[in-house]
Design a protein around this motif. Structure first.
Motif, mmCIF file in Angstrom:
data_model
loop_
_atom_site.group_PDB
_atom_site.id
_atom_site.type_symbol
_atom_site.label_atom_id
_atom_site.label_comp_id
_atom_site.label_asym_id
_atom_site.label_seq_id
_atom_site.Cartn_x
_atom_site.Cartn_y
_atom_site.Cartn_z
ATOM 1 N N MET A 1 -7.325 31.135 -52.606
ATOM 2 C CA MET A 1 -8.575 30.673 -51.744
ATOM 3 C C MET A 1 -6.993 30.704 -50.972
ATOM 4 N N VAL A 2 -7.658 31.333 -49.201
ATOM 5 C CA VAL A 2 -6.457 31.648 -48.302
ATOM 6 C C VAL A 2 -6.788 30.953 -47.082
ATOM 7 N N LYS A 3 -5.726 31.454 -46.246
ATOM 8 C CA LYS A 3 -5.982 30.302 -44.322
ATOM 9 C C LYS A 3 -7.559 30.892 -44.414
ATOM 10 N N GLY A 4 -7.041 32.455 -43.830
ATOM 11 C CA GLY A 4 -7.795 33.654 -43.206
ATOM 12 C C GLY A 4 -6.957 33.943 -41.918
ATOM 13 N N VAL A 5 -7.044 35.426 -42.441
ATOM 14 C CA VAL A 5 -6.406 36.352 -41.681
ATOM 15 C C VAL A 5 -6.564 36.660 -40.099
ATOM 16 N N TYR A 6 -8.488 36.221 -40.294
ATOM 17 C CA TYR A 6 -9.090 36.591 -39.133
ATOM 18 C C TYR A 6 -9.459 36.024 -38.263
#
Ligand code: FAD
Length: 309
Positions: free
Chosen positions: A186-191
């Motif tokens: 799970m990531v915040k999202g880099v894009y």
């Protein structure tokens, strides 16, 4: 202390534009100095040495070859060969690490069939070597195809996992559709994504991250909590402890060079902390692209570099 790279103020300011505009002219040695903290080097041997050094300090690893958006089949097959060589070396050296691959590095922009084929070859080799492969998540135009590639892989392989981005509004539905027993980072999202399809407020992204991670755990998936946001991690680790979820169901994942004191704290509290080790000759192009995509990263890196100096 928590700063965040995902704040709506991430739209480039005048100063960012000025700095970003000059990035291509930054001399390679200077870029290299900044990048050297975050990137293991240009060669596989340097990445293996970094993984061995991390292992000596108690951290398992994730190996990533820098690159994305390959535009030809030949290029994508070369990338596959590099990953096969990397996987073989990790297995031969008995390093506690796995490989993590961007879909457009494996030819997704050329065709979905090509990405299917190349991921399948890599997953098969990794299975022989008792290694795991993660399919990474890129920007939103690739999300559907990436999830399809992953779903097809999972029909044949248990040693594959995926990444989900908390910022995307679709993520709760993607969680509900996952094959049982998945392994999810799970990531915040880099894009940075438009408000029509994504949370753009930092707190909303954080809330979605907590909700999504707990939902994944409750559904029985393994979760890699990939974040350096200590407040977010503390909240999640407390919720995990309250639910008596064991350490075999989750781990923390961090990027090489980012907030190492936090890793030590987490490790000494008994959590597994896995470190992402990127390497490859494309480090300069990759760093420039990433900085342009998300100017807040530039602010973080400059702040952290100044702090270190
Ligand atoms: C192991 C791992 C794998 C990832 N894989 C993907 C992926 O497949 N797809 C995807 O979209 N995103 C991926 N990401 C990136 C992720 O989406 C976030 O953009 C990134 O982790 C920053 O968010 P944060 O949760 O750390 O919180 P933030 O609030 O952004 O950061 C918390 C703190 O860490 C510092 N920090 C964070 N990142 C950096 C950095 N790069 N350099 C210097 N300081 C930094 C910030 O300055 C801040 O102090 C991955 C991240 C990790 C850790």
């Amino acid at each position: 202390m928590t700063t965040n790279a995902n704040h709506p103020s991430s739209a480039p300011t005048f100063l960012d534009r000025l700095v970003l505009g000059t990035l291509p002219f930054v001399p390679a040695p200077l870029m290299r100095r900044v990048a050297s903290r975050y990137i293991a080097g240009e060669e596989l041997e340097e990445a293996l040495a970094e993984l061995a050094s991390l292992a000596g300090r108690g951290y398992p690893g994730i190996l990533d070859i820098l690159g994305e958006h390959v535009e030809s089949e030949v290029e994508a097959r070369t990338v596959l060969d590099q990953y096969l060589r990397a996987a073989d070396a990790v297995a031969e050296k008995e390093l506690d690490a796995y490989v993590s691959v961007k879909p457009t590095h494996m030819g997704l922009a050329v065709s979905e069939d090509l990405a299917d084929e190349l991921y399948q070859v890599l997953a098969a080799r990794c299975r022989e070597r008792s290694l795991f492969v993660r399919v990474e998540m890129e920007d939103s135009p690739t999300t559907d195809a990436t999830l399809r590639v992953f779903a097809r892989l999972r029909q044949q392989f248990d040693n594959v996992g995926i990444v989900l981005q908390a910022r995307l509004l679709r993520t709760p539905a993607d969680i509900a559709a996952l094959p049982p027993g998945s392994n999810v980072r799970m990531v915040k999202g880099v894009y940075l994504e438009p408000a029509a399809i994504a949370h753009v407020d930092a707190d909303a992204i954080r809330r979605a991250y907590v909700k999504g991670s707990l939902e994944l755990l409750e559904r029985g998936h393994f979760v890699g909590l990939a974040t350096h946001d200590d407040a977010l991690a503390d909240e999640l680790l407390a919720a995990i402890a309250a639910r008596a979820i064991g350490p075999d169901r989750y781990e923390l994942q961090v990027l090489l060079g980012v907030r190492e004191p936090l890793w030590k704290l987490w490790m000494s509290a008994g959590h597994t902390v896995r470190v992402y080790v990127p390497y490859g000759p494309e480090w300069r192009a990759y760093s420039l692209r990433r900085l342009k995509q998300n100017p807040e990263l530039l602010r973080s890196i400059v702040r952290n570099t100044l702090r270190r100096d």
